[in-house]
Design an enzyme around this catalytic site. Structure first.
Site, PDB file in Angstrom:
ATOM      1  N   SER A   1       0.360  36.054 -15.262  1.00  0.00           N
ATOM      2  CA  SER A   1      -0.075  34.855 -14.546  1.00  0.00           C
ATOM      3  C   SER A   1      -0.142  33.729 -15.555  1.00  0.00           C
ATOM      4  O   SER A   1      -0.290  33.969 -16.763  1.00  0.00           O
ATOM      5  CB  SER A   1      -1.459  35.077 -13.929  1.00  0.00           C
TER       6      SER A   1
ATOM      7  N   TYR B   1     -10.463  38.141 -14.355  1.00  0.00           N
ATOM      8  CA  TYR B   1      -9.029  38.037 -14.041  1.00  0.00           C
ATOM      9  C   TYR B   1      -8.262  37.366 -15.168  1.00  0.00           C
ATOM     10  O   TYR B   1      -7.226  37.857 -15.621  1.00  0.00           O
ATOM     11  CB  TYR B   1      -8.839  37.279 -12.728  1.00  0.00           C
TER      12      TYR B   1
END
Length: 254
Positions: free
Chosen positions: A133, A147
């Site tokens: 990401s 995350y």
């Protein structure tokens, strides 16, 4: 000669699109996720041979079972896609969900990356794409702290091992896809709303696959995210984290 691709997290989101894109390129597929019904539904729509291996990759033994089930096939591509996120303050976040996130985003990714890279090195060929990401390229992510940390691990280890492979003149490719917002179920699972306009899974994955076959190590699909991830590291770290916090608070509606 037949060629196979393995896609983890293939029951939704980017995993579904990776399966479609690889099928279009003539690959036979091994699809894996927890939800067998979704995998069966997807397999029926794809114009290629599909095998399904259900697995809960939050459990380490399931990662090894998956590898044992497919290791003897002529696999050319492994898409290490399984993962999820969450958005909350660290104090209020659900500990079990965070630990599951670490198990899937980090532990499972690491195990499967290791096993398939070793297989590809032995086979003398192979492409392995870790789905990270843009969060993994930024200094930190308040309100999505766990995350961001997991994806920083993915981005970091991918770049490090890719350099090792390059220096050893390995024929094996390793890269990381680092997108910004993509219009998938990710934000439903994470219980957040978009603060930036997302791109379609098709656009994201098509770009990723094209760059993978061109052996690009860090793949960032959009210009805006490329700019953010390029200039964020040269900003004062404290400022960058504060700016990120403002974006993440908006996902919580605060």
């Amino acid at each position: 000669m037949e060629k196979w691709a393995v896609v983890t997290g293939a029951s939704s989101g980017l995993g579904v699109e990776f399966a479609k894109q690889m099928a279009k390129r003539g690959y036979k597929l091994i699809l894996t996720a927890r939800r067998e019904d979704r995998l069966q539904e997807l397999a029926k729509k794809l114009k290629t041979e599909c095998e399904i291996v259900t697995a809960d990759l939050s459990k380490g033994e399931e990662c090894f079972r998956l590898f044992e089930a497919v290791k003897d096939k002529p696999i050319e591509v492994f898409v290490n896609n399984a993962g999820f996120g969450d958005c909350n303050t660290f104090l209020d976040g659900n500990l079990n969900k965070e630990l599951d996130m670490i198990d899937v985003n980090v532990k499972a990714m690491h195990i499967l990356m290791k096993l398939f890279l070793q297989k590809f090195e032995k086979d003398g060929q192979g492409y392995l794409l870790n789905v990270a990401s843009c969060a993994g390229l930024l200094p930190g992510g308040p309100y999505m702290a766990t995350y961001y940390a997991t994806k920083a691990y993915v981005a970091s280890i991918t770049q490090a091992v890719a350099q090792e492979l390059k220096e050893s003149n390995s024929p094996v490719y390793l890269g990381a896809l680092c997108p910004g917002p993509v219009n998938t179920e990710f934000y439903d699972v994470a219980d957040v709303v978009f603060t930036l306009k997302g791109i379609s899974p098709k656009r994201c994955v098509k770009y990723a696959v094209d760059k993978m076959f061109r052996k690009k190590t860090v793949i960032v699909p959009t210009l805006l995210i490329k700019l953010l991830t390029t200039f964020a590291p040269i900003m004062p770290r404290k400022l960058c984290v504060a700016v990120t916090a403002g974006q993440q608070r908006r996902k919580l509606g605060k």
